[in-house]
Design an enzyme around this catalytic site. Structure first.
Site, PDB file in Angstrom:
ATOM      1  N   TYR A  51       0.819  -1.221   0.000  1.00 19.10           N
ATOM      2  CA  TYR A  51       0.000   0.000   0.000  1.00 19.10           C
ATOM      3  C   TYR A  51       0.850   1.268   0.000  1.00 19.10           C
ATOM      4  O   TYR A  51       0.382   2.329   0.407  1.00 19.10           O
ATOM      5  CB  TYR A  51      -0.964  -0.016   1.188  1.00 19.10           C
ATOM      6  CG  TYR A  51      -2.211  -0.846   0.941  1.00 19.10           C
ATOM      7  CD1 TYR A  51      -3.124  -0.485  -0.052  1.00 19.10           C
ATOM      8  CD2 TYR A  51      -2.488  -1.975   1.693  1.00 19.10           C
ATOM      9  CE1 TYR A  51      -4.279  -1.224  -0.280  1.00 19.10           C
ATOM     10  CE2 TYR A  51      -3.640  -2.730   1.478  1.00 19.10           C
ATOM     11  CZ  TYR A  51      -4.530  -2.345   0.484  1.00 19.10           C
ATOM     12  OH  TYR A  51      -5.678  -3.071   0.265  1.00 19.10           O
ATOM     13  N   HIS A 117      -9.792  -6.293  -2.212  1.00 20.39           N
ATOM     14  CA  HIS A 117      -8.930  -5.389  -2.971  1.00 20.39           C
ATOM     15  C   HIS A 117      -8.965  -5.842  -4.426  1.00 20.39           C
ATOM     16  O   HIS A 117      -9.014  -7.037  -4.701  1.00 20.39           O
ATOM     17  CB  HIS A 117      -7.477  -5.462  -2.473  1.00 20.39           C
ATOM     18  CG  HIS A 117      -6.502  -4.823  -3.430  1.00 20.39           C
ATOM     19  ND1 HIS A 117      -6.241  -3.477  -3.407  1.00 20.39           N
ATOM     20  CD2 HIS A 117      -5.797  -5.338  -4.474  1.00 20.39           C
ATOM     21  CE1 HIS A 117      -5.391  -3.190  -4.392  1.00 20.39           C
ATOM     22  NE2 HIS A 117      -5.106  -4.301  -5.054  1.00 20.39           N
ATOM     23  N   GLU A 128       1.101  -5.982  -9.095  1.00 17.73           N
ATOM     24  CA  GLU A 128       0.520  -6.581  -7.883  1.00 17.73           C
ATOM     25  C   GLU A 128       0.484  -8.105  -7.970  1.00 17.73           C
ATOM     26  O   GLU A 128       0.671  -8.795  -6.972  1.00 17.73           O
ATOM     27  CB  GLU A 128      -0.882  -6.008  -7.643  1.00 17.73           C
ATOM     28  CG  GLU A 128      -0.847  -4.534  -7.256  1.00 17.73           C
ATOM     29  CD  GLU A 128      -2.222  -3.929  -7.021  1.00 17.73           C
ATOM     30  OE1 GLU A 128      -2.283  -2.746  -6.661  1.00 17.73           O
ATOM     31  OE2 GLU A 128      -3.246  -4.633  -7.203  1.00 17.73           O
TER      32      GLU A 128
HETATM   33  P1  ADP Z   1      -9.858   0.841  -3.563  1.00 12.62           P
HETATM   34  O1  ADP Z   1      -9.540  -0.332  -2.674  1.00 12.62           O
HETATM   35  O2  ADP Z   1     -11.332   0.908  -3.885  1.00 12.62           O
HETATM   36  O3  ADP Z   1      -8.992   0.922  -4.802  1.00 12.62           O
HETATM   37  P2  ADP Z   1      -8.226   3.001  -2.456  1.00 12.62           P
HETATM   38  O4  ADP Z   1      -7.136   2.498  -3.345  1.00 12.62           O
HETATM   39  O5  ADP Z   1      -8.575   4.457  -2.514  1.00 12.62           O
HETATM   40  O6  ADP Z   1      -9.590   2.179  -2.696  1.00 12.62           O
HETATM   41  O7  ADP Z   1      -7.877   2.677  -0.933  1.00 12.62           O
HETATM   42  C1  ADP Z   1      -7.249   1.481  -0.585  1.00 12.62           C
HETATM   43  C2  ADP Z   1      -7.914   0.927   0.648  1.00 12.62           C
HETATM   44  O8  ADP Z   1      -7.700   1.827   1.746  1.00 12.62           O
HETATM   45  C3  ADP Z   1      -9.442   0.796   0.572  1.00 12.62           C
HETATM   46  O9  ADP Z   1      -9.875  -0.382  -0.084  1.00 12.62           O
HETATM   47  C4  ADP Z   1      -9.808   0.772   2.042  1.00 12.62           C
HETATM   48  O10 ADP Z   1      -9.546  -0.487   2.664  1.00 12.62           O
HETATM   49  C5  ADP Z   1      -8.840   1.811   2.609  1.00 12.62           C
HETATM   50  N1  ADP Z   1      -9.421   3.160   2.621  1.00 12.62           N
HETATM   51  C6  ADP Z   1      -9.683   3.955   1.559  1.00 12.62           C
HETATM   52  N2  ADP Z   1     -10.212   5.131   1.934  1.00 12.62           N
HETATM   53  C7  ADP Z   1     -10.286   5.095   3.295  1.00 12.62           C
HETATM   54  C8  ADP Z   1     -10.751   5.998   4.292  1.00 12.62           C
HETATM   55  N3  ADP Z   1     -11.232   7.196   3.962  1.00 12.62           N
HETATM   56  N4  ADP Z   1     -10.685   5.600   5.588  1.00 12.62           N
HETATM   57  C9  ADP Z   1     -10.192   4.394   5.931  1.00 12.62           C
HETATM   58  N5  ADP Z   1      -9.734   3.485   5.040  1.00 12.62           N
HETATM   59  C10 ADP Z   1      -9.781   3.825   3.742  1.00 12.62           C
HETATM   60 MG    MG Z   2      -6.900   1.145  -4.921  1.00 18.63          MG
END
Ligand code: ADP
Ligand code: MG
Length: 140
Positions: A51, A117, A128
């Protein structure tokens, strides 16, 4: 459209509630084939590295803690337009905004503990997938 591979992770909130089979059924019913799969527990270092793009976001520390809180299932999904198709099957990051019938709408606990994810582009899918799998662990 072309046949693609994408990386999926069934997150700790979902493995904890024994939802692996139900989530896998969503992929299979919607035309994605599970061509690689392994259950493991991420180390803190692995979660931080996976991440890394979110390092500056306020939720990064909590996200790493959550992702290491229990086992995950990492998987390679294959199908026509697999990257975008999987994002559609997953639904919006925030389950409150996720469309009906999506995994996150039906199973997610919160915006953080959102069950799955999925890679967000073909380039990231490639990176990934290789974060977790070697070519000898993927079978079409
Ligand atoms: P996605 O998984 O839909 O691609 P992102 O890449 O933006 O979303 O974020 C990665 C992960 O971080 C999300 O799946 C979620 O587990 C966590 N996350 C995202 N936004 C938030 C938030 N505002 N507060 C807490 N955790 C978050
Ligand atoms: Mg993402």
């Amino acid at each position: 459209m072309a046949v693609e591979k994408t990386l999926s992770i069934i997150k700790p909130d979902a493995t904890r509630r024994n939802l692996t089979g139900k989530i896998n059924a969503r992929f299979e019913e919607n035309g994605l084939k599970i061509v690689g799969q392994r259950r493991l527990r991420l180390t803190k270092e692995q979660a931080e590295r996976f991440y890394e793009v979110h390092k500056e976001r306020p939720f990064y520390g909590e996200l790493v803690e959550f992702m290491t809180s229990g086992p995950v299932v990492v998987q390679v999904l294959q199908g026509e337009d697999a990257v975008a198709l999987n994002r559609k099957i997953m639904g919006d990051t925030n389950p409150a905004n996720a469309a009906e019938g999506t995994i996150r709408r039906d199973f997610a606990e919160s915006i953080e503990a959102n069950s799955v994810h999925g890679s967000d582009s073909l380039g990231n899918a490639e990176k990934e997938i290789h974060f977790f799998f070697s070519d000898t662990e993927i079978f079409e």
